[in-house]
Design a protein around this motif. Structure first.
Motif, PDB file in Angstrom:
ATOM      1  N   GLU A 110       0.834  -1.206   0.000  1.00 41.20           N
ATOM      2  CA  GLU A 110       0.000   0.000   0.000  1.00 41.20           C
ATOM      3  C   GLU A 110       0.871   1.258   0.000  1.00 41.20           C
ATOM      4  N   ALA A 111       1.890   1.270   0.834  1.00 42.46           N
ATOM      5  CA  ALA A 111       2.743   2.459   0.975  1.00 42.46           C
ATOM      6  C   ALA A 111       3.496   2.806  -0.303  1.00 42.46           C
ATOM      7  N   THR A 112       3.740   1.810  -1.147  1.00 37.91           N
ATOM      8  CA  THR A 112       4.468   2.047  -2.392  1.00 37.91           C
ATOM      9  C   THR A 112       3.529   2.217  -3.587  1.00 37.91           C
ATOM     10  N   GLY A 113       2.235   2.345  -3.327  1.00 37.21           N
ATOM     11  CA  GLY A 113       1.274   2.638  -4.391  1.00 37.21           C
ATOM     12  C   GLY A 113       0.679   1.440  -5.088  1.00 37.21           C
ATOM     13  N   GLY A 114       0.790   0.262  -4.508  1.00 34.06           N
ATOM     14  CA  GLY A 114       0.322  -0.950  -5.176  1.00 34.06           C
ATOM     15  C   GLY A 114      -1.177  -1.183  -5.174  1.00 34.06           C
ATOM     16  N   GLU A 115      -1.885  -0.601  -4.229  1.00 33.34           N
ATOM     17  CA  GLU A 115      -3.332  -0.815  -4.105  1.00 33.34           C
ATOM     18  C   GLU A 115      -3.685  -2.308  -4.119  1.00 33.34           C
ATOM     19  N   PRO A 116      -3.154  -3.082  -3.158  1.00 36.91           N
ATOM     20  CA  PRO A 116      -3.394  -4.526  -3.155  1.00 36.91           C
ATOM     21  C   PRO A 116      -4.870  -4.869  -2.956  1.00 36.91           C
ATOM     22  N   PRO A 150       3.151   0.232  -9.645  1.00 40.49           N
ATOM     23  CA  PRO A 150       3.209   1.023  -8.414  1.00 40.49           C
ATOM     24  C   PRO A 150       4.303   2.097  -8.428  1.00 40.49           C
ATOM     25  N   ALA A 151       3.890   3.335  -8.221  1.00 44.29           N
ATOM     26  CA  ALA A 151       4.776   4.497  -8.344  1.00 44.29           C
ATOM     27  C   ALA A 151       5.981   4.436  -7.413  1.00 44.29           C
ATOM     28  N   GLY A 152       5.846   3.833  -6.249  1.00 43.21           N
ATOM     29  CA  GLY A 152       6.957   3.747  -5.306  1.00 43.21           C
ATOM     30  C   GLY A 152       7.936   2.644  -5.619  1.00 43.21           C
ATOM     31  N   ARG A 153       7.766   1.974  -6.759  1.00 43.12           N
ATOM     32  CA  ARG A 153       8.634   0.859  -7.128  1.00 43.12           C
ATOM     33  C   ARG A 153       9.106   0.945  -8.575  1.00 43.12           C
TER      34      ARG A 153
END
Length: 191
Positions: A60-66, A88-91
């Motif tokens: 969630e913190a890296t933008g994955g929206e699990p 995911p934007a954080g990855r």
């Protein structure tokens, strides 16, 4: 929440409640991804496995929206996958693995997909999982995502990524050391 490797440190009650509320809201908003599954049963499994909650918080913190995209009836496990519209934007801006990262002499990326996934307690999607994800929605229409590369491809210096273009899903190859602002990775987590 910042992505850090603190798996031994459980989420605070506030972090846990916030995460569970967000996962429930996403679950309810995207019923087509998991028809027939019951949130209360998924929540019970999550609450019994705090280390999995930690990994979901990292996703969630890296933008994955699990979100839940499957259920293994034999093991009882639920499959969570990154369902963000784009990688995911954080990855993003990461090469495939540590070997690829170390092989770069100049302009090294900040990290690599395999190590980041391992630190988060998740796995990169396989090419098959990536195709299956694309059946429950349209993902990576502007970005691309690394997927697990078979050993024979990796041994030759290559890696695989997927995207959706022209209404079709493509799995393609690239040098494992390459990285792009629009390429990250999607992860999976069995709970």
């Amino acid at each position: 929440m910042k992505t850090t490797d603190r798996r031994k440190e459980p989420l605070s009650p506030e972090e846990r409640d916030q995460l569970l509320a967000g996962l429930k809201a996403r679950f309810e908003q995207n019923v087509s991804r998991h028809r027939g599954l019951v949130w209360a049963e998924i929540r019970a499994r999550l609450e019994a496995r705090p280390e999995k909650l930690w990994s979901l918080a990292q996703m969630e913190a890296t933008g994955g929206e699990p979100d839940v995209v499957g259920h293994d009836k034999a093991t009882g496990e639920y499959l969570f996958v990154d369902c963000s519209a784009e990688s995911p934007a954080g990855r993003t801006s990461v090469c495939y693995d540590r070997e690829a990262l170390e092989s770069r002499k100049e302009h090294k990326p900040k990290d690599n997909a395999m190590d980041m996934a391992a630190a988060m307690g998740i796995e990169l999607l396989t090419a098959q999982q990536y195709r299956e994800l694309q059946q429950v929605g349209e993902f990576d229409r502007k970005s691309s995502s690394w997927v697990q590369a078979p050993a024979d491809i990796r041994k030759l210096g290559g890696a695989l990524f997927g995207d959706r273009r022209y209404g079709h899903v493509f799995i393609y190859h690239n040098g494992a050391q390459s990285y792009y602002a629009g390429r990250g990775f999607r992860g999976s987590l069995r709970v």
